[in-house]
Design an enzyme around this catalytic site. Structure first.
Site, PDB file in Angstrom:
ATOM      1  CG  HIS A  27       9.316  48.957-116.574  1.00  0.00           C
ATOM      2  ND1 HIS A  27       8.527  47.851-116.792  1.00  0.00           N
ATOM      3  CD2 HIS A  27      10.228  48.957-117.595  1.00  0.00           C
ATOM      4  CE1 HIS A  27       8.937  47.214-117.870  1.00  0.00           C
ATOM      5  NE2 HIS A  27       9.964  47.867-118.379  1.00  0.00           N
ATOM      6  CD  GLU A  28      12.664  51.897-118.599  1.00  0.00           C
ATOM      7  OE1 GLU A  28      13.812  51.412-118.727  1.00  0.00           O
ATOM      8  OE2 GLU A  28      11.702  51.565-119.310  1.00  0.00           O
ATOM      9  CG  HIS A  31      14.731  47.259-117.271  1.00  0.00           C
ATOM     10  ND1 HIS A  31      14.527  45.904-117.454  1.00  0.00           N
ATOM     11  CD2 HIS A  31      13.692  47.877-117.884  1.00  0.00           C
ATOM     12  CE1 HIS A  31      13.408  45.724-118.146  1.00  0.00           C
ATOM     13  NE2 HIS A  31      12.889  46.909-118.412  1.00  0.00           N
TER      14      HIS A  31
END
Length: 202
Positions: A27-28, A31
């Site tokens: 997820h990170e 980004h």
């Protein structure tokens, strides 16, 4: 709580813990990678364009996951000035999209792999965690991806949200809200998980 599984069901603890750590890292990374590709060097400067979970885990957020059942990873630092309105939107959306893609891959594997106990346990766990991460992060409240997406779509609201997030106690206020609203949020997430499982025929 997750920590209680360490003694009652160590196998489940290991599967859930690894699934959480890897899903949060993806997820990170999503980004950071998206921001990097769109021309913002900030995530790379902070060593965040990596799938190494160590770069993304937050000590307090990880502890909360273990003892309270909810937590967080370290937010990826970005410079909206390098991204513009729509770049900021795509960076915010990249995290939940990555979790949706992981859940989709798990759903496909559930349909094509032999249904052994360990296969079902791992895939259902990973899929469930990623559905939760995607849905939860899309809630449009400050500090979550949903608020940044909403802020990019409605710039005046985005400026107000950014001002709120800059306040010294904004994190505690948001965490307090999430804690107080954990039951309705949990019921909504369970409904979404049930819908996803119904769609894939599990």
């Amino acid at each position: 709580m997750l920590l209680s599984l360490l003694t009652s069901n160590p196998t489940a603890f290991i599967i859930i813990a690894l699934a959480l750590v890897l899903s949060l890292a993806v997820h990170e990374f999503a980004h950071a990678y998206t921001a990097d590709r769109l021309g913002d060097p900030t995530p790379r400067r902070y060593g965040r364009v990596t799938l190494n979970p160590v770069a993304h885990l937050d000590p307090v957020g990880t502890l909360l996951l273990l003892v309270a059942g909810f937590g967080f990873a370290k937010p990826v630092p970005v410079n909206p000035g390098n991204l513009g309105r729509w770049g900021t939107l795509w960076v915010a959306a990249a995290g939940p999209i990555s979790n949706i893609l992981i859940a989709f891959v798990c759903a496909v594997l559930l349909k094509v792999l032999p249904p052994t106990t360990i296969t079902l346990t791992i895939l259902l766990t990973v899929m469930g965690i990623n559905v939760v991460l995607a849905f939860f992060n899309l809630i449009p409240i400050p500090l979550l991806d949903g608020s940044r997406i909403l802020g990019a779509l409605v710039p005046p609201l985005g400026r107000s949200l950014a001002q709120f997030e800059a306040q010294p106690f904004s994190f505690l206020i948001v965490m307090g809200f999430i804690f107080l609203a954990r039951d309705p949020i949990g019921r909504m997430i369970q409904s979404v998980q049930g819908w996803v499982l119904g769609v894939v025929g599990v």
